[in-house]
Design an enzyme around this catalytic site. Sequence first.
Site, PDB file in Angstrom:
ATOM      1  N   HIS A  45      -8.251   5.827   3.793  1.00 56.15           N
ATOM      2  CA  HIS A  45      -8.161   4.180   3.694  1.00 56.15           C
ATOM      3  C   HIS A  45      -8.481   4.196   2.553  1.00 56.15           C
ATOM      4  O   HIS A  45      -9.177   4.314   1.500  1.00 56.15           O
ATOM      5  CB  HIS A  45      -9.664   3.616   4.116  1.00 56.15           C
TER       6      HIS A  45
ATOM      7  N   MET B 193       1.069  -0.852   0.262  1.00 57.78           N
ATOM      8  CA  MET B 193      -0.125   0.086   0.299  1.00 57.78           C
ATOM      9  C   MET B 193       1.115   1.383  -0.103  1.00 57.78           C
ATOM     10  O   MET B 193       0.882   1.825  -0.498  1.00 57.78           O
ATOM     11  CB  MET B 193      -0.974  -0.326   1.421  1.00 57.78           C
TER      12      MET B 193
END
Length: 732
Positions: free
Chosen positions: A459, A333
């Site tokens: 997120h 990520m």
Amino acid sequence: MENFKIEVDGDGIALVTFDVPGRSMNTLTASVIKEIGEVVETIKSDAAIKGAVITSGKTTGFCAGADLGELGGSGGLGGGKPGEEGLKAAFEAGFALNKAFRALETCGKPVAAAVNGLAMGGGLEITLACHYRVVADNPKIQLALPEAKVGLLPGAGGTQRLPRLMGVMAAAPYLLEGKSMKPAEALALKVVHEVVPAGQEVEAAKTWIKTKGDPVAPWDKKDFKIPGGGPYSAGGSQVFVMGNAMLRKTTYGNYPAQLNIMKAVYEGLQVPFDAALRIETRYFLKTMMSAQAKGMIRTLFLSLQELGKGSGRPAGVPHYDVKKVAVLGAGMMGAGIAYVQAMAGIETVLIDQTQEAADKGKGYAEGLVKKAVSRGKMTPEKGEAILALIHPTADYADVKGSDLVVEAVFENREVKASVTKLAEAQLADTAIFGSNTSTLPITGLAKASVRPASFIGIHFFSPVDKMGLVELIMGDETSQEALAKSIDYVLKIKKTPIVVNDSRGFYTSRCFGTFVQEGMELLADGYAPAIIDNVGRATGMPRGPLEMHDDVALDLSYKIAQQTKKDLGDKYEERPFTTIIEKMVEGEGRYGRKNGKGFYDYPENGPKTLWPGLAKLAPVKIAEVDKAGIEEIRTRLLYRQAVEAARCFEEGVITDPREADVGAILGWGFAPWTGGPVSLIDGVGVAKFVEACDALAQKYGARFAPPQLLRDMAAKGETFYSRFGVKEKAAA
Ligand code: NAD
């Protein structure tokens, strides 16, 4: 006229310049449509005019097509009057463009389009109604009929003129998928007549009028033949037989637009042109009035555009220009986040436990940039400048001066707490700290922070460079200022933000989880896995629930279940399927796609196949289903997610229907034809939805029980969009 300027030159050629005042791009507003009639009348009746060239006065493009804001607006076409009169009014309104363009095409004088920029939808259709098309030689120009992408049908002649120009087979992807063409491609496909150096379009169009100027469209000539043959020719009929099968395979009958486009082409090509246009308008209206088109236009066009402008941003906080961001954790990520930041010109500090790990994270951006450069999509200089913005390091002192931090270390409370402290020690008071956790409640993580008002959930979705959504999560103490600043950051990296409140799984993972779980319930009920995934795909979800479970990773879902069990204690409801997962993960080491072993086996060469051992853990009791059975599975899979979205509203996890719908389609691929889970409920009707969920709850359990909110809404005859409307943001 306010939208068109007409200048007649010494040769009697009228230059019609299309330039809607006060807008950066031309669209076909009601006022434009009205004035096109006046333009045609002038060309036709003014004896001094020998022919006309239509061009745009905008540097941004020729015309972007219909104004979807007007089309999707309240009332609908023709003012939404009921009964016969309403239908007539809707037909007249829907036929207005066809009428105007056909009048242009049959005005008796040659008309050429000089296309100096993008021409989309009705913008391309007006040029198709001209007798000649010249386009500027600029590969950035897109010519397309993108209507199908938002559930619509090209309704200004596109379904009739395009196949008559290029043949049915060749036109199919442009009509059914909204594929766009560049000028050179359009020339090769015979959709345009000439591609000339930019700036010479008008001159070239005038030359054609002076030298050849033919005022009759090909389909108005006696000897006209459809390229490749019409529906009843040998070639043509094959196209439709195959086309129907392909359509079924790709849309599962969920999208009326594609089916109606096929019908309009099929029927339209068999009749004279004027009748064909009326057929097109009938299918256009039929499509427009479908719940699918309404939901898709609202969510995929209007709401997406509003959220993309920061509509959920609290007012009163000055714009926050994020120039430097520290990303903690250079794993999958973190590496992706660093890349999108650098692409947006943000100086990025990429931190991991060792220099080597941080360098490896930067390697991801290096790979993507290298690919872009080798494909000629980026200059080497630009590539170098982007990479120079990413500083990999293991030293937290480098966080200093950052406007924002994105934490993306292991999903572990203690590790997250420790890096929060290390980074905060370097931060200015005004900076924001965002956690990219996928499951841990933000309020809990904020306990490690000395400045919880500036602590927020940011997120991202994987892969970061491809997924357009970012879910912002408000902890109990997160301030409106932190939210506003985070939205500014998300917009700067060109993603769409939605804002949610803290909850297990937040909004997206929580609702998506129910899809995967319902797949497991079906498996435990004894349905054959192939049925589950096939029907799953037929709902319009990108993949079936078992396939998606494999993608997410079975061990992860097992771990989350264990953690949830621990956290919820007595409230945790054990389901029969949990033992299946436990045996797969613990007993068989099947973690999903990531280790090549899940519900499916993933051989290195060749497609995945169902794992034969699954039959032992989940014996098949139902190997065949009829139409009603399919409908039942379909409803279970879709309604389970929608009812969870409704619960999120009741609990205040999400508060804006636009965010709920956009977040669902962009975040977890919720069936786009519905317009999102909230549009699905509104489209079905809240009362009917409640009734269906009550029946499902009776049969399958409380997971389908509709929340009180839905019962209240049903009693009052409300919809989500009417009850929650557009969120009023409190001034900070
Ligand atoms: P990952 O395991 O690929 O990367 C985590 C990285 O953090 C590793 O490189 C690790 O070395 C580094 N790290 C660990 N402790 C550190 C420390 N003290 N200081 C600096 N770096 C440290 O994991 P990931 O998939 O990138 O996930 C990261 C976070 O993002 C998790 O919280 C995860 O839940 C969340 N997330 C993941 C996904 C996904 O699809 N993978 C999606 C959304 C959010």
